[in-house]
Design a protein around this motif. Structure first.
Motif, PDB file in Angstrom:
ATOM      1  N   ARG A   1     -48.139 -16.382 -81.955  1.00 28.56           N
ATOM      2  CA  ARG A   1     -48.127 -17.335 -83.067  1.00 28.56           C
ATOM      3  C   ARG A   1     -48.417 -18.722 -82.492  1.00 28.56           C
ATOM      4  O   ARG A   1     -47.785 -19.147 -81.528  1.00 28.56           O
ATOM      5  CB  ARG A   1     -46.766 -17.324 -83.758  1.00 28.56           C
ATOM      6  CG  ARG A   1     -46.550 -18.456 -84.745  1.00 28.56           C
ATOM      7  CD  ARG A   1     -45.174 -18.370 -85.400  1.00 28.56           C
ATOM      8  NE  ARG A   1     -44.887 -19.567 -86.165  1.00 28.56           N
ATOM      9  CZ  ARG A   1     -44.016 -20.500 -85.802  1.00 28.56           C
ATOM     10  NH1 ARG A   1     -43.328 -20.364 -84.680  1.00 28.56           N
ATOM     11  NH2 ARG A   1     -43.809 -21.572 -86.548  1.00 28.56           N
TER      12      ARG A   1
ATOM     13  N   LYS B   1     -45.027 -13.246 -80.571  1.00 21.24           N
ATOM     14  CA  LYS B   1     -44.433 -12.855 -81.850  1.00 21.24           C
ATOM     15  C   LYS B   1     -43.106 -12.137 -81.632  1.00 21.24           C
ATOM     16  O   LYS B   1     -43.009 -11.208 -80.845  1.00 21.24           O
ATOM     17  CB  LYS B   1     -45.407 -11.978 -82.639  1.00 21.24           C
ATOM     18  CG  LYS B   1     -46.639 -12.757 -83.115  1.00 21.24           C
ATOM     19  CD  LYS B   1     -47.515 -11.949 -84.045  1.00 21.24           C
ATOM     20  CE  LYS B   1     -48.669 -12.799 -84.579  1.00 21.24           C
ATOM     21  NZ  LYS B   1     -49.557 -12.050 -85.492  1.00 21.24           N
TER      22      LYS B   1
ATOM     23  N   GLU C   1     -52.213 -25.621 -88.802  1.00 23.07           N
ATOM     24  CA  GLU C   1     -51.013 -24.833 -89.074  1.00 23.07           C
ATOM     25  C   GLU C   1     -49.825 -25.760 -89.354  1.00 23.07           C
ATOM     26  O   GLU C   1     -49.896 -26.982 -89.200  1.00 23.07           O
ATOM     27  CB  GLU C   1     -50.692 -23.919 -87.889  1.00 23.07           C
ATOM     28  CG  GLU C   1     -51.770 -22.885 -87.606  1.00 23.07           C
ATOM     29  CD  GLU C   1     -51.882 -21.852 -88.710  1.00 23.07           C
ATOM     30  OE1 GLU C   1     -50.867 -21.609 -89.397  1.00 23.07           O
ATOM     31  OE2 GLU C   1     -52.982 -21.301 -88.901  1.00 23.07           O
TER      32      GLU C   1
END
Length: 491
Positions: free
Chosen positions: A22, A36, A88
């Motif tokens: 991530r 993750k 993000e």
């Protein structure tokens, strides 16, 4: 097969990275990678020799049979990933201590499996945090802590105090308040200054305190020669401990004030023309030394003197640290139990102290345990004010003149007139020359008095500055009833 039909290496790396990691950015724009399901995050631009995301990615690709890729392909893939991550969500990263959801606080145990301690209003538990709640950042200064013991009934606190050589019970409760403060990410805590005679175990006591939070690899270090190296060391860990201080320069004193209450350093980013790199820091600080000479007033308000005494029985280093490592899980468990109890206690916040958050914590500790921590903290600040006055001839001269003022009255003059009056008062008795460092202009005197304002106010002397149509002025007044100096409460 034509070149257009081949799957470029950078695309293989990018697809693998997005499937297993991530990516997000922090408020300062740095992009981090987080495996993750695991709470530890690493900056993707890190070129560290161990634990960098680049190495992590290379090892994963190799073990999963995707191949071995050259540096150019990795760079191109990471450039693309970094660009995509800038869109993000923003999430901060934390070292050792972090705020969580619903009023909880997290403590990173530094373990490879990501297990951490969640401290919440009803207790504490060992678990792996949700990566979207807490992202840990680790450096070479992040040591591993043992799993804290449950149901200790507070015996870990007694074990710790038996190993340390604190001179009084008041010193012990102040040390406990500081340790509890170190587990709070939003509470600025004063810097403990471990003092005592030669052979009192100041360095050993300092190591014992910081290793409760930093693990057995935590250690003391010499004060860096410049502020830049000090900031780098502070930003890479949680507790910064400086050993064997014998002299404190004005620059080092100012840097310590910034470390305790928080500051930000801005530098030009490497290999750029106009971009900057921001480093924000506020960390627990610990100092040891016999005597550091004159303490500046602003630093005195941020210190927590802890006096140690020489032990009656000496022990070998191997024996002492073997016992400490054995009891550390119990000590940490008892400290966590006490932290939960203290945070649940209801107490008023003292409004007359500079470090109001720590003063409130002391009041909570008193409510939860019946200790006299707040009274001991006030007494320690009073002693530090005495040290400041004893080392500052200007402060002594101001107090001497203030004794001639009628309580409740004020005297107003320009800074130049005050300089003439105080200089004459200092040298009048023995026709002695003015000492080195004495103010040479009214502006310098005004600045020095502003710095001394809290110290003088603690002795009932109020300094104020203002402006009228005739120009600037300084005003000195004596309170009608100076507050009594509170005595330490024995418990």
């Amino acid at each position: 097969m034509s070149e257009d039909e081949k799957n470029p290496a950078r695309e293989v790396i990018t697809d693998y990275a997005q499937a297993h990691f991530r990516y997000f950015r922090t408020p300062d724009g740095t992009v981090y990678a987080q495996k993750k399901g695991h709470p530890v995050a690493r900056p993707i631009r890190s070129q560290g020799t161990t634990g960098s995301h680049r190495q992590e990615l290379m090892v994963g690709l190799f073990h999963d049979g995707r191949g071995v890729f050259n540096g150019t392909a990795l760079k191109e893939a990471l450039d693309l990933i970094e660009a995509l991550a800038l869109s993000e969500d923003v999430q901060p990263v934390h070292i050792r201590v972090a705020p969580g959801f619903d009023g909880a606080t997290w403590l990173d145990l530094g373990r490879d499996d990501g297990q951490s301690v969640r401290i919440h209003p009803t207790g504490w538990e060992i678990t792996v945090p949700d990566p979207r709640e807490v992202c840990w950042r680790r450096t070479q200064l992040t040591g591993e802590l043992p799993l804290p013991a449950k149901d200790t009934n507070g015996k870990g606190i007694d074990l710790l105090m038996r190993l340390c050589n604190f001179a009084t019970a008041e010193t012990e409760c102040l040390a406990l308040a500081w340790l509890i403060g170190c587990l709070g990410p939003s509470v600025p805590v004063p810097a403990p200054f471990l003092t005592g005679p030669q052979g009192a175990g100041k360095s050993t006591g300092g190591r014992m305190l910081i290793r409760i939070v930093e693990g057995m690899s935590g250690d003391l270090r010499r004060a860096p020669k410049d502020e830049e190296n000090l900031i780098a060391a502070v930003a890479a860990g949680w507790v910064t401990a400086l050993d064997n201080l014998s002299h404190m320069t004005p620059d080092l004193s100012d840097a310590m004030c910034c470390i305790v209450t928080g500051a930000e350093s801005v530098k030009r980013a490497l290999f750029t023309d106009g971009d900057v790199f921001r480093v924000g820091y506020r960390r627990p600080l610990l100092l040891t030394g016999i005597d550091v000479g004159v303490i500046r007033p602003d630093l005195a308000e941020r210190l927590l003197p802890l006096r140690l005494e020489r032990p009656r029985v000496r022990r070998t280093e191997a024996e002492l640290w073997a016992e400490y490592a054995e009891v550390l899980p119990v000590v940490l468990g008892s400290l966590l139990d006490l932290t939960v109890k203290v945070r649940a206690a209801d107490a008023e916040t003292p409004t007359d102290l500079r470090m109001a958050d720590f003063a409130h914590l002391c009041a909570q500790l008193d409510t939860a345990t019946g200790f006299g921590t707040l009274a001991a903290y006030r007494a320690s600040l009073d002693d530090l004010n005495d040290d400041v006055i004893e080392g500052d001839l200007l402060a002594q001269t101001v107090l001497r003149h203030a004794d001639t003022l009628t309580p409740g009255t004020a005297q107003r003059m320009t800074s130049t007139e005050w300089l003439h009056l105080l200089s004459g008062l200092y040298s009048s008795d023995e026709v002695r020359p003015l000492p080195k460092g004495w103010p040479t202009t009214g502006k310098v005197l005004s600045d020095r008095l502003k710095r001394l304002q809290p110290t003088l106010a603690a002795r009932g002397v109020l300094i104020d500055a203002g402006r009228t149509s005739e120009g600037r002025y300084l005003e000195m007044a004596r309170r009608e009833d100076p507050p009594p100096r509170e005595q330490q409460q024995v418990f």
